[in-house]
Design an enzyme around this catalytic site. Structure first.
Site, short mmCIF file in Angstrom:
data_model
loop_
_atom_site.label_atom_id
_atom_site.label_comp_id
_atom_site.label_asym_id
_atom_site.label_seq_id
_atom_site.Cartn_x
_atom_site.Cartn_y
_atom_site.Cartn_z
N HIS A 29 19.90 -21.04 -19.26
CA HIS A 29 19.24 -20.10 -20.17
C HIS A 29 17.79 -19.96 -19.74
O HIS A 29 17.08 -20.96 -19.65
CB HIS A 29 19.33 -20.64 -21.60
CG HIS A 29 18.49 -19.90 -22.60
ND1 HIS A 29 18.42 -18.51 -22.64
CD2 HIS A 29 17.69 -20.33 -23.61
CE1 HIS A 29 17.63 -18.15 -23.62
NE2 HIS A 29 17.15 -19.23 -24.22
N CYS A 41 20.29 -24.61 -27.83
CA CYS A 41 21.18 -23.74 -27.04
C CYS A 41 22.58 -24.35 -26.91
O CYS A 41 23.48 -23.69 -26.34
CB CYS A 41 20.62 -23.54 -25.63
SG CYS A 41 18.89 -23.09 -25.58
N GLU A 100 21.93 -4.40 -2.52
CA GLU A 100 22.63 -5.45 -1.79
C GLU A 100 22.85 -6.73 -2.61
O GLU A 100 23.90 -7.36 -2.54
CB GLU A 100 21.82 -5.79 -0.51
CG GLU A 100 22.43 -6.86 0.38
CD GLU A 100 23.69 -6.39 1.12
OE1 GLU A 100 24.03 -5.20 1.05
OE2 GLU A 100 24.33 -7.26 1.76
N HIS A 120 13.92 -17.83 -20.05
CA HIS A 120 13.03 -16.94 -20.81
C HIS A 120 12.24 -16.09 -19.82
O HIS A 120 11.09 -15.75 -20.08
CB HIS A 120 12.09 -17.75 -21.69
CG HIS A 120 12.71 -18.30 -22.94
ND1 HIS A 120 11.98 -18.72 -24.03
CD2 HIS A 120 14.01 -18.49 -23.28
CE1 HIS A 120 12.80 -19.15 -24.98
NE2 HIS A 120 14.04 -19.02 -24.55
C1 LIG Z 1 9.59 -21.60 -27.38
S1 LIG Z 1 11.23 -21.98 -27.22
C2 LIG Z 1 12.13 -21.45 -28.63
C3 LIG Z 1 13.56 -21.93 -28.62
C4 LIG Z 1 14.34 -21.32 -27.49
O1 LIG Z 1 14.47 -20.11 -27.42
C5 LIG Z 1 14.91 -22.13 -26.44
O2 LIG Z 1 15.56 -21.60 -25.55
C6 LIG Z 1 14.71 -23.60 -26.34
O3 LIG Z 1 15.56 -24.31 -27.09
P1 LIG Z 1 15.58 -25.91 -26.97
O4 LIG Z 1 16.17 -26.33 -28.27
O5 LIG Z 1 16.44 -26.24 -25.77
O6 LIG Z 1 14.19 -26.41 -26.76
ZN LIG Z 2 15.77 -19.44 -25.75
#
Ligand SMILES: CSCCC(=O)C(=O)COP(=O)(O)O
Ligand SMILES: [Zn+2]
Length: 246
Positions: free
Chosen positions: A110, A92, A140, A112
């Site tokens: 970031h 990232c 709100e 998920h």
């Molecule tokens: C199962 S994680 C796949 C990679 C990804 O989307 C992510 O955000 C993690 O990236 P990193 O290189 O920080 O582990």
């Molecule tokens: Zn990711």
């Protein structure tokens, strides 16, 4: 001379201590599960980055990379002042750098998060033309967002929050050009959703990035549940200010 001084501090708010403690909290929310997601902090011209592919909730300060930020810093010109003995920095990294260089952010997160991914799927189901922007108003929690880049103050209750959506790519790094394009098209946004993947959120400092990320996740969850109940995300409730009762 060892480069450990970059990541050694008793201060829990030092970026090398804060990234592991934040990621441990984010893991409990399902934001950085299974090594996905992460967080980076900028302190002046130093950028602190987690390693790639590690369990983000188990990181230590000694795992952290430190990058020198300059006008020349891009994908090819990265100068690491500290690298742990093995591994490589987060995939990232170029996306975090985009938030730092294009928006002067102090922190980029970031996630998920399921809610972020579900929102992108619901938008996708609406079909082409309606799938590139998440919009919500009259809630709100929208007040938890800043008005935009170099603007003072926060959004109001009747403002509309708009978060652009970009398509996922095979490799995280390849998202960078699309994230930058979304930033250019939506200069006031503090977040970009990535279809079927998650969300990037940034702020001037750790506090702002974290609270906006929390507010967004709240709104994404709410939006998914509103959709299930058949309630639209955008409403045209008239702007009436009730007179106060004394
Ligand atoms: C199962 S994680 C796949 C990679 C990804 O989307 C992510 O955000 C993690 O990236 P990193 O290189 O920080 O582990
Ligand atoms: Zn990711």
């Amino acid at each position: 001379m060892s480069d450990d001084h970059y990541i050694t501090s008793e201060d829990p708010d030092h970026p090398a201590n804060l990234i592991p403690s934040l990621c441990a909290k984010f893991w409990t929310l399902g934001w950085v599960t299974g090594t996905g997601g992460g967080c980076s902090i900028r302190n002046d011209d130093l950028v602190y980055i987690a390693p790639s592919g590690v369990q983000k909730e188990l990181m230590k300060n000694t795992d952290i990379y430190v990058l020198a930020l300059s006008k020349q810093t891009d994908l090819k010109n990265r100068v690491y002042l500290r690298s742990p003995p093995c591994g490589r920095p987060s995939q990232c990294t170029p996306l975090f750098l985009a938030a730092f260089t294009k928006r002067g952010a102090g922190c980029c997160i970031h996630t998920h998060s399921h809610w972020a991914v579900l929102v992108t799927l619901l938008l996708e189901a609406q079909g082409p033309g309606k799938d590139k922007l998440f919009e919500i108003n009259n809630i709100e929690q929208i007040k938890g967002f800043g008005k935009g880049f170099q603007k003072q103050g926060n959004l109001g209750y009747h403002d509309t929050l708009r978060i652009p959506v970009i398509e996922n790519t095979a490799h995280e790094e390849d998202l960078t050009e699309f994230l930058e394009e979304a930033m250019d098209q939506h200069p006031d946004t503090y977040a970009v959703l990535v279809r079927r993947h998650g969300v990037y959120v940034w702020g001037d400092n750790v506090h702002k990035a974290k609270t906006m990320c929390e507010s967004l996740d709240y709104l994404f969850q709410l939006a998914v549940e509103m959709k299930q109940l058949g309630i639209p995300w955008l409403s045209d409730i008239p702007v009436t200010v009730p007179t106060s009762r004394r």
